[in-house]
Design a protein around this motif. Structure first.
Motif: not given
Length: 379
Positions: A350-353, A334-336, A202-203, A345-346
C-alpha cells in the motif's frame, strides 16, 4: 440505543417551561404492540443479511487468487469493512454506552458520578494490546519454542546473520506483481495478504513468512475471537430491543437489516485476512455463521419473553452500557490499529501503491464509516 428518553425529556421540558422544572419519564423499554408476524419475519431477513455480510468477504478472498473481479471486490469489501468497524465503535457502541451509563433515570451513585463509558473503553484498549503482546511474547497456546526476536526488530545477530534465501527473493518478486490486473490498479493484500499483520512477507522491513509464525498466528486469532465477542454481544442486545420495540419498529427493522449486514461485512473482512491454519480453514465460516445467528436468536428469545422483557430497566441499562463500552474499546483498537495502521502504514504494497489505489482504499473506509454514521440517526 433505541431509547425514546431524549424525546421524552424535550417534551417534558416544553410542558414544564412555565414552572421551571423538568419531569423525567422512565419506562422499562418494552413497548410491544403486536404485529407478531412481521417481527418473526425480521428473524429470517436479518439472518440472510448478516450471513451475506459475514461470509461474502471470505468467499471473495479465497476466490481472488484466480479471479481479478473477486480481487477488486475483496479490495472494496476489506476497506469498506474497516470503515464499518470504526463507525460502529464510536457511533453504535461508545455513544450509546455514554447514554446508558449517564441515564437520568439511574439512581444517584458511583455510576453517575464518573464517565465510566470512556474509562471502560480505554481499559479495553489497553487490555487488547496487553493480551496481544503477551500472546505473541510467550508460548501461551503451546506451539513450541519459536524465538525470532532479532528478526522482528530487523537487526542481524553477529553470530548468525540473516540473509534472504532464494525462496524469499522469488517470493518478494512475485509479491511485487501480485494484484496487478494490467490496468495499473493494484489490489493490496489480495490475494497474498493473509499474514499478520497484513502487509506480506516484508512487513516492518524483514523477510519472514508470518503465516508460518505460531506466535503471530496466536495473537491474530486471539484478537479475532475478542472482536467476535464484542460484535456478537452488541448484536444480541439490539435483537432483544427490536423484539419489543413499539411504534418505531418499522424504522428499526429496515435500519437493522442494513446495520447487521454492514457490520457483518466488517467482521467478515477481518476473518478473511486472518492466517488460518490449513486444518482450520472452516473456522472463519463458523465464526461468520455464529455472528449471523446472534441477532435472529436474540429476537426469537425476546419474542418468547415479550411479556416480561424489560430492556429499559436500570439493571439492563447498566449491563448494556458496560458491555457496549467494552465492545467499543475492542472495535476501536481493532479498527485503528489492526486495520488502518497495518493496512496503510505498515503494508509495503500500500505504501508503494499509486495515489489512485490509496485514495480508493481511503474512499472505501470513509464510505463504510459514513454509512454507519447515517444509520446512527435511527439506531
Amino acid at each position: 440505543m433505541f431509547s425514546t428518553l431524549a424525546l421524552q425529556l424535550r417534551q417534558a421540558a416544553e410542558e414544564s417551561s412555565t414552572t421551571g422544572s423538568v419531569v423525567v419519564e422512565c419506562d422499562n423499554g418494552n413497548d410491544y404492540d403486536g404485529r407478531l408476524g412481521v417481527r418473526i419475519s425480521s428473524i429470517f431477513v436479518i439472518l440472510i443479511g448478516s450471513l451475506l455480510g459475514a461470509v461474502l468477504p471470505i468467499i471473495l478472498a479465497r476466490g481472488s487468487h484466480s479471479n481479478r473481479v473477486n480481487g477488486k471486490a475483496f479490495f472494496v469489501a476489506k476497506y469498506f469493512g474497516s470503515g464499518v468497524i470504526i463507525g460502529t465503535a464510536f457511533l453504535h457502541l461508545l455513544a450509546p454506552a455514554f447514554e446508558a451509563l449517564g441515564d437520568p433515570c439511574l439512581p444517584d451513585g458511583p455510576i453517575k458520578d464518573y464517565d465510566w463509558a470512556a474509562a471502560i473503553a480505554l481499559i479495553s484498549v489497553f487490555v487488547m494490546f496487553t493480551v496481544e503482546l503477551l500472546v505473541s511474547k510467550f508460548d501461551i497456546f503451546g506451539h513450541g519454542d519459536h524465538s525470532v526476536s532479532s528478526a522482528v526488530v530487523g537487526k542481524e545477530s553477529p553470530s548468525s546473520p540473516i540473509r534472504p534465501s532464494p525462496d524469499d527473493i522469488e517470493s518478494a518478486s512475485d509479491n511485487a506483481h501480485a494484484g496487478s490486473d494490467g490496468t495499473g490498479f493494484h489490489v493490496p493484500g489480495a490475494p497474498n495478504d493473509l499474514s499478520y499483520p497484513p502487509g506480506g512477507q516484508d512487513h516492518l522491513g524483514h523477510h519472514r513468512d508470518h503465516k508460518d509464525d505460531p506466535d503471530s498466528l496466536a495473537a491474530q486469532l486471539t484478537a479475532i475471537f475478542i472482536l467476535e465477542f464484542g460484535v456478537v454481544f452488541h448484536s444480541v442486545f439490539i435483537g432483544l430491543t427490536l423484539a419489543v420495540a413499539g411504534s418505531e419498529f418499522n424504522i428499526l427493522y429496515v435500519v437493522l437489516v442494513f446495520h447487521q449486514t454492514f457490520e457483518g461485512l466488517g467482521l467478515g473482512s477481518r476473518l478473511a485476512i486472518a492466517p488460518w491454519p490449513k486444518n482450520r480453514k472452516w473456522w472463519p465460516y463458523l465464526l461468520g455463521i455464529g455472528y449471523a445467528l446472534s441477532t435472529p436468536i436474540s429476537i426469537a428469545i425476546g419474542l418468547g419473553v415479550r411479556e416480561t422483557l424489560q430492556p429499559g430497566s436500570n439493571n439492563a441499562k447498566i449491563v448494556n452500557g458496560i458491555f457496549d463500552s467494552i465492545s467499543a474499546g475492542i472495535l476501536i483498537y481493532t479498527g485503528l490499529v489492526e486495520l488502518l495502521a497495518h493496512e496503510f502504514m505498515f503494508n509495503s504494497e500500500m505504501r508503494n501503491a499509486g495515489l489512485r489505489t490509496q485514495l480508493s482504499a481511503l474512499l472505501c473506509v470513509a464510505t463504510g464509516t459514513g454509512l454507519m454514521a447515517v444509520l446512527a440517526i435511527w439506531a
